[in-house]
Structure formats: C-alpha cells, structure tokens
Design a protein around this motif. Structure first.
Motif, PDB file in Angstrom:
ATOM      1  N   GLU A  84       4.003  16.596  12.069  1.00  0.00           N
ATOM      2  CA  GLU A  84       4.879  16.577  10.894  1.00  0.00           C
ATOM      3  C   GLU A  84       4.374  17.640   9.919  1.00  0.00           C
ATOM      4  O   GLU A  84       3.174  17.680   9.621  1.00  0.00           O
ATOM      5  CB  GLU A  84       4.811  15.183  10.254  1.00  0.00           C
ATOM      6  CG  GLU A  84       5.681  15.024   9.028  1.00  0.00           C
ATOM      7  CD  GLU A  84       5.547  13.645   8.387  1.00  0.00           C
ATOM      8  OE1 GLU A  84       4.672  12.861   8.797  1.00  0.00           O
ATOM      9  OE2 GLU A  84       6.318  13.374   7.449  1.00  0.00           O
ATOM     10  N   HIS A 130      -4.535  19.470   2.127  1.00  0.00           N
ATOM     11  CA  HIS A 130      -3.181  19.688   2.635  1.00  0.00           C
ATOM     12  C   HIS A 130      -2.803  21.173   2.553  1.00  0.00           C
ATOM     13  O   HIS A 130      -2.111  21.689   3.436  1.00  0.00           O
ATOM     14  CB  HIS A 130      -2.172  18.818   1.881  1.00  0.00           C
ATOM     15  CG  HIS A 130      -2.146  17.392   2.382  1.00  0.00           C
ATOM     16  ND1 HIS A 130      -1.464  17.031   3.514  1.00  0.00           N
ATOM     17  CD2 HIS A 130      -2.754  16.270   1.922  1.00  0.00           C
ATOM     18  CE1 HIS A 130      -1.631  15.729   3.733  1.00  0.00           C
ATOM     19  NE2 HIS A 130      -2.417  15.250   2.779  1.00  0.00           N
ATOM     20  N   LEU A 167      -7.347  -4.990   3.164  1.00  0.00           N
ATOM     21  CA  LEU A 167      -6.781  -5.288   4.490  1.00  0.00           C
ATOM     22  C   LEU A 167      -7.548  -6.401   5.211  1.00  0.00           C
ATOM     23  O   LEU A 167      -7.006  -7.071   6.088  1.00  0.00           O
ATOM     24  CB  LEU A 167      -6.756  -4.027   5.359  1.00  0.00           C
ATOM     25  CG  LEU A 167      -5.687  -2.995   4.990  1.00  0.00           C
ATOM     26  CD1 LEU A 167      -5.917  -1.675   5.716  1.00  0.00           C
ATOM     27  CD2 LEU A 167      -4.288  -3.539   5.294  1.00  0.00           C
ATOM     28  N   CYS A 217       9.039  12.347   3.178  1.00  0.00           N
ATOM     29  CA  CYS A 217       9.138  11.839   4.554  1.00  0.00           C
ATOM     30  C   CYS A 217      10.472  12.156   5.198  1.00  0.00           C
ATOM     31  O   CYS A 217      10.567  12.200   6.418  1.00  0.00           O
ATOM     32  CB  CYS A 217       8.892  10.338   4.552  1.00  0.00           C
ATOM     33  SG  CYS A 217       9.981   9.461   3.408  1.00  0.00           S
ATOM     34  N   ILE A 260       0.882  -1.181   0.000  1.00  0.00           N
ATOM     35  CA  ILE A 260       0.000   0.000   0.000  1.00  0.00           C
ATOM     36  C   ILE A 260       0.910   1.220   0.000  1.00  0.00           C
ATOM     37  O   ILE A 260       1.746   1.378   0.897  1.00  0.00           O
ATOM     38  CB  ILE A 260      -0.890   0.037   1.270  1.00  0.00           C
ATOM     39  CG1 ILE A 260      -1.728  -1.235   1.382  1.00  0.00           C
ATOM     40  CG2 ILE A 260      -1.777   1.268   1.264  1.00  0.00           C
ATOM     41  CD1 ILE A 260      -2.480  -1.351   2.721  1.00  0.00           C
ATOM     42  N   SER A 261       0.774   2.080  -1.005  1.00  0.00           N
ATOM     43  CA  SER A 261       1.752   3.169  -1.105  1.00  0.00           C
ATOM     44  C   SER A 261       1.119   4.545  -0.940  1.00  0.00           C
ATOM     45  O   SER A 261      -0.099   4.691  -0.955  1.00  0.00           O
ATOM     46  CB  SER A 261       2.524   3.065  -2.424  1.00  0.00           C
ATOM     47  OG  SER A 261       1.662   3.118  -3.503  1.00  0.00           O
ATOM     48  N   ALA A 262       1.977   5.544  -0.787  1.00  0.00           N
ATOM     49  CA  ALA A 262       1.542   6.919  -0.492  1.00  0.00           C
ATOM     50  C   ALA A 262       1.681   7.819  -1.722  1.00  0.00           C
ATOM     51  O   ALA A 262       2.314   7.454  -2.715  1.00  0.00           O
ATOM     52  CB  ALA A 262       2.360   7.470   0.668  1.00  0.00           C
TER      53      ALA A 262
HETATM   54  P1  NAD Z   1      -1.901   8.561   1.623  1.00  0.00           P
HETATM   55  O1  NAD Z   1      -3.023   9.478   1.956  1.00  0.00           O
HETATM   56  O2  NAD Z   1      -1.575   8.302   0.196  1.00  0.00           O
HETATM   57  O3  NAD Z   1      -2.164   7.212   2.384  1.00  0.00           O
HETATM   58  C1  NAD Z   1      -1.297   6.107   2.239  1.00  0.00           C
HETATM   59  C2  NAD Z   1      -2.094   4.895   1.834  1.00  0.00           C
HETATM   60  O4  NAD Z   1      -2.973   4.572   2.896  1.00  0.00           O
HETATM   61  C3  NAD Z   1      -2.932   5.131   0.599  1.00  0.00           C
HETATM   62  O5  NAD Z   1      -2.744   4.071  -0.297  1.00  0.00           O
HETATM   63  C4  NAD Z   1      -4.338   5.213   1.136  1.00  0.00           C
HETATM   64  O6  NAD Z   1      -5.297   4.691   0.240  1.00  0.00           O
HETATM   65  C5  NAD Z   1      -4.282   4.382   2.384  1.00  0.00           C
HETATM   66  N1  NAD Z   1      -5.241   4.822   3.396  1.00  0.00           N
HETATM   67  C6  NAD Z   1      -5.510   6.099   3.736  1.00  0.00           C
HETATM   68  N2  NAD Z   1      -6.435   6.128   4.730  1.00  0.00           N
HETATM   69  C7  NAD Z   1      -6.727   4.839   5.008  1.00  0.00           C
HETATM   70  C8  NAD Z   1      -7.625   4.212   5.935  1.00  0.00           C
HETATM   71  N3  NAD Z   1      -8.371   4.913   6.775  1.00  0.00           N
HETATM   72  N4  NAD Z   1      -7.676   2.866   5.939  1.00  0.00           N
HETATM   73  C9  NAD Z   1      -6.909   2.143   5.110  1.00  0.00           C
HETATM   74  N5  NAD Z   1      -6.058   2.686   4.203  1.00  0.00           N
HETATM   75  C10 NAD Z   1      -5.975   4.011   4.157  1.00  0.00           C
HETATM   76  O7  NAD Z   1      -0.539   9.072   2.239  1.00  0.00           O
HETATM   77  P2  NAD Z   1      -0.248   9.867   3.586  1.00  0.00           P
HETATM   78  O8  NAD Z   1      -0.501   9.008   4.749  1.00  0.00           O
HETATM   79  O9  NAD Z   1      -0.814  11.228   3.536  1.00  0.00           O
HETATM   80  O10 NAD Z   1       1.337   9.993   3.324  1.00  0.00           O
HETATM   81  C11 NAD Z   1       2.101  10.924   3.972  1.00  0.00           C
HETATM   82  C12 NAD Z   1       2.746  10.304   5.198  1.00  0.00           C
HETATM   83  O11 NAD Z   1       3.529   9.180   4.794  1.00  0.00           O
HETATM   84  C13 NAD Z   1       3.705  11.215   5.898  1.00  0.00           C
HETATM   85  O12 NAD Z   1       3.603  11.015   7.278  1.00  0.00           O
HETATM   86  C14 NAD Z   1       5.063  10.764   5.397  1.00  0.00           C
HETATM   87  O13 NAD Z   1       6.121  11.083   6.264  1.00  0.00           O
HETATM   88  C15 NAD Z   1       4.852   9.300   5.252  1.00  0.00           C
HETATM   89  N6  NAD Z   1       5.739   8.740   4.249  1.00  0.00           N
HETATM   90  C16 NAD Z   1       6.691   7.852   4.649  1.00  0.00           C
HETATM   91  C17 NAD Z   1       7.578   7.339   3.727  1.00  0.00           C
HETATM   92  C18 NAD Z   1       8.645   6.372   4.140  1.00  0.00           C
HETATM   93  O14 NAD Z   1       9.257   5.777   3.247  1.00  0.00           O
HETATM   94  N7  NAD Z   1       8.900   6.157   5.416  1.00  0.00           N
HETATM   95  C19 NAD Z   1       7.493   7.726   2.391  1.00  0.00           C
HETATM   96  C20 NAD Z   1       6.494   8.624   2.029  1.00  0.00           C
HETATM   97  C21 NAD Z   1       5.623   9.121   2.955  1.00  0.00           C
END
Ligand code: NAD
Length: 482
Positions: free
Chosen positions: A342, A294, A180, A248, A114-116
């Motif tokens: 963050e 955002h 999930l 991130c 699952i990616s962001a």
């Molecule tokens: P996002 O909104 O794209 O969510 C990530 C994934 O989670 C998506 O595929 C989305 O469909 C799924 N999702 C969202 N809400 C959900 C729910 N309630 N139930 C199930 N799945 C759900 O991305 P985001 O969370 O806004 O990403 C930003 C965050 O990710 C920041 O905190 C950033 O630091 C972190 N991040 C970490 C890395 C790393 O490699 N460690 C990389 C990029 C981003």
C-alpha cells in the motif's frame, strides 16, 4: 508495569460504571452525543491546529473530512437513537404459539477503540460515537503518531463527555499492548494489517469480537469514454486532496489502456498544476508526510531501481518540511515494491493494459482492496466490474466520497478488514442483537416431550410442515401423556 496497571485500572473503572447501568438509558447516550457535537463545534480551531501540527493538514480538509464528518455522525446517531434502541418485533412462528418474538439490541459492555494517525480526530471519535450510541463504556487509544491530536483528545473528551464511562488512554506500543492484554467486550481497531493480526491474536485469547478497519491498494480503472477533465479532478481530489494520499481509500494506482494513458496523464498534470501550482512543495493545500519514517519509506518506493525512471511528473521532495510533490509514474513493473505494498502517500502509478477488461485480472491478483473505483460511461463494464471485483466499497465515476453516506457500511473485505461502521452500522458494530421469545404458559404441545411415540412424531411432522390440523392437535395436547 505502569502501563499494565493503568490499562487494568481504566478497564476496571469502566466495568464498574457499565455494571451500574449508567450507560444504558437513551438520555445518557444522547447527552454524550450532544457533548461530542458541542466539542466539534466549540473546539474547531483547536482541532484544526492539532491536525496542522501533526500533518500540516489544510483547514478545509480538517473541517470537511474530519470535523464535519464527526458532526454529521453525531447528528445521525441522535436522530436515530430511539429507533435503533427500540426492540424490533418479528413474527413469532406457529411452533411456539402463543408467543411474541423480538430482537433487542443490548450494549456489549466495555469496548476498546484503537485509532490511526492519518485522520486522527475522525478515526478516534467516529467509532466512539457508535459505541456510546449502543450504550457501552469506552476506552479510546488514539494514535501516538499524531501526538498533537492525541493530546487534544485526552484533554477534550473528559470536558465534553462522562469521564466515568469514556476514557482516553494515550500511548504507543507498550500502552496499546497493555490495553490489549485486558479482556474487552469488543475491540475496534483502525490501522495496518500487520498490527491488525496482533490485535486479533490478543482478542482470540478472550474470544473478544473485533472490527478491523484496515487498508490495501485501492485501484482506479479509467475507461476511455469518460469526461476526462472531471475524472482527473475527482482522482486528484481523492488522492492528493485526501491528506496527500495518506488515506485508506485514496487511489493507490490507476489502470487504463495503453492508448488512453497519454491523454489521462495530460489531464492529471493539468489538474495538478491548477490545484497546487508550479511549486507544489510550497502549496499550503498539500498535507505533509506524517514523519520521517514514512517520508523515507515513500522516497525508497520512488528510488527503487526498476521504478526510478518511471516518474513522469513530480518526484520532488523536501526532507525538512516532510513534503513530497504529487508524483505520477507510468508503467512501473507489477513486481516492484510500489505495486506490492500500500503506497499511502502522494505517489500514483499508472499501469497500462491493452484492453480495459484486463484490469480485473490485475486487481484480483492482489489482496482485496478497501475501495475500488471505475470511471466509465459503459453500463455493461460497470456491471462486470461490480460482479468481478471484490472490495470493501465501490464507486463509479468518483473516488473516496462513499464514506460520507451514513446509509452505506464502511469497512473492508479480506485483507482490507472485517466488520463495518458508519450510520446504523456503527450502532450494530457495538450492539448485540439479542433474540427474545416471550411465551405464556398456554399452548402446551405435549407431542414435543418424551416418551416419544409414532403418534407424537406424526403430529410434530405435521406441525413442521405447517399443517393446521396438526397444529391444533399439538396445542390441544394431542396425543395425551407427558
Ligand atoms: P498507526 O501507526 O497509528 O497504528 C494504529 C494503531 O495501532 C495506533 O493506535 C498504534 O498505537 C497501534 N499500534 C501500532 N503498532 C502496534 C503494535 N505493535 N501493537 C499494538 N498496537 C500497535 O497507524 P497505521 O497502521 O500506520 O495506519 C495506516 C494504515 O491504516 C494503512 O494501512 C491504512 O490504509 C489503514 N487505515 C484504515 C482505515 C479504515 O478505516 N479502514 C482508516 C485509516 C487508516
């Protein structure tokens, strides 16, 4: 219900493919990796266009931070695949003499990625590379927040890799929830910690292992003995040159001394003027904020009562374009929202302390970050920083670049995540290291079997202490019986 049926269908189909053994041979794995490599090369323009549509990402950043990293991951996996797959012989040990022992890497099975949205091509494809290299079938769920890249991945992957073993399922919360609910052999999630907790609670139902690639507040400590111009450029590049701070591992805040802060501020302002000009909102080199949620969130961080008058550079925004100028804030209160959450955007607060060592306490008062940066020429301070600051990764005198080294693990600690990937660590994230002992029927040590006797115990004690006489006695079947 439709989402649940689609998720179950994807999982069942991949489970059947995996059970057929299709994903196991090195040749299949290499063919998929070569397919991804071709996809990155042939579809460069399409990938850049999708990233521009989702984030107004500059082409240079799209290529350098996403396409080229996917390419180098594929090449690294292809180069090392046979080595990674080869069982690793280990000493067999006298206790099981005669025998051979090895560690064999087996695929986990069917895994969910699952990616962001912020690096929507890289963060989707990079874990898939590890999953394929380790011989798994994969479902990829790209982020719906980057819809152009999600749609492109759904279109491209079946054209470049084996669709019977690698599937893309698009969608938002309902579709991800449906996925999930299925039983997976591993879940690899990139995103925020709130959803990380949701992922983990679903995984707990089936005891499914997880990798959680999360975020946090990445600190940058700047000592006063640095090459200021170089430091300012490297901080700016890791912040605004990484998707406008929506990364991130982007610097989240700076800590420096009160007396050095004015010099650092001047250097950052000069660098920002040079990078993005006097009208940064019009610069094609600055990504936009991903969406209005955002944008409003970031605007609110700047507008908070105790923070609004701390803006010392930038602060302009354009709601139509969803752009916010590179913004520096000086001495925001530590209990303000901008210092508690963050930031994930182009705002950079500078916190000042009397002595640079006080920075450790500030950092350690927050959750463990994904990355921590120190700019200094003082080797003692570097050592102390390394010892006293816990972070997923750490760089001295630069920012963000550690993720380009495939020999380094990439992952968080504490609230910034668990597990790691990149290079060999990607393979390890998706493989089970199976312990194998291969014995013959020789070397029967009767001393291990009941009925236990003092004589047998004496021999066993000798064996456990490595006494060669006891070993010979044990193997020779002393004392008799059983
Ligand atoms: P996002 O909104 O794209 O969510 C990530 C994934 O989670 C998506 O595929 C989305 O469909 C799924 N999702 C969202 N809400 C959900 C729910 N309630 N139930 C199930 N799945 C759900 O991305 P985001 O969370 O806004 O990403 C930003 C965050 O990710 C920041 O905190 C950033 O630091 C972190 N991040 C970490 C890395 C790393 O490699 N460690 C990389 C990029 C981003």
């Amino acid at each position: 219900m439709e989402a649940v049926a689609a998720a179950a269908e994807a999982r069942e189909q991949l489970r059947a493919s995996f059970a057929s053994g299709r994903t196991r041979p090195a040749a299949w794995r290499a063919a998929q990796l070569r397919g991804l490599l071709r996809m990155a090369a042939e579809m460069e323009a399409e990938i850049c266009a999708a990233l521009r549509a989702d984030l107004a990402k500059p082409r240079t950043e799209s290529y350098v931070h996403e396409i080229s990293l996917v390419t180098s991951s594929c090449k690294f996996a292809l180069k090392n695949l046979k080595k990674w797959m080869k069982p690793n012989k280990v000493p067999a040990g006298m206790l099981t003499f005669p025998s051979a022992a090895r560690v064999s890497a087996e695929p986990l099975g069917v895994v969910l990625v699952i990616s962001a949205w912020n690096y929507p091509f890289l963060l989707a494809v990079d874990p898939v590379i590890g999953a394929i290299a380790a011989g798994n079938a994969v479902v990829l769920k790209p982020s719906e927040v980057a819809p152009a890249t999600s749609a492109l991945l759904a279109d491209l992957l079946p054209r470049y890799v084996d669709g019977s073993c690698v599937r893309v399922v698009e969608g938002g919360i309902p579709e991800t929830t449906a996925l999930l609910e299925q039983k997976w052999d591993k879940i690899f999630y990139t995103g925020n910690g709130k959803v990380g907790r949701i992922v983990m609670s679903f995984a707990a139902k089936h005891l499914t292992p997880v990798v959680l690639e999360l975020g946090g507040k990445c600190p940058v400590v700047v000592d006063c003995n640095v090459d200021l111009h170089v430091a300012a450029k490297r901080i700016a590049s890791g912040k605004w040159g990484c998707n406008s701070g929506q990364a991130c591992i982007s610097p989240d805040y700076i800590i420096t001394t009160k007396c050095f802060a004015p010099k650092l501020l001047d250097a950052l302002k000069r660098v920002l003027d040079k990078f993005y000009g006097k009208e940064p909102l019009r610069s094609p080199d600055l990504s936009r904020i991903v969406n209005s949620n955002h944008f409003n969130r970031l605007q609110a961080l700047m507008d908070e009562e105790t923070v609004a008058d701390k803006v010392v550079f930038g602060g302009e925004s354009d709601e139509q374009q969803l752009k916010i100028a590179p913004t520096l804030l000086l001495d925001v209160p530590l209990d303000s929202t901008i210092m508690k959450e963050e930031i994930f955007g182009p705002l950079l607060p500078i916190i000042t302390v009397d002595k640079i060592h006080e920075s450790f306490g500030v950092i350690n008062s927050m959750s463990k970050p994904l990355a921590a940066y120190l700019f200094s020429n003082d080797s003692m301070l570097k050592q102390q920083f390394e010892m006293n600051v816990s972070a997923g990764g750490m760089i001295f005198n630069d920012t963000a670049i550690h993720l380009t080294n495939p020999h380094l693990p990439f992952g968080g600690v504490g609230e910034s995540g668990m597990g790691a990937y990149h290079g060999t660590f990607s393979f390890d994230a998706f493989a089970h290291k199976k312990a194998i002992v291969d014995r013959s029927f020789l070397g029967e040590a009767t001393a291990r079997y009941p009925p236990y006797t003092p004589a047998k115990l004496k021999i066993l004690k000798g064996v456990l202490k490595g006494n060669p006489v006891a070993m010979v006695q044990a193997i020779a079947g002393f004392p008799g019986g059983a």
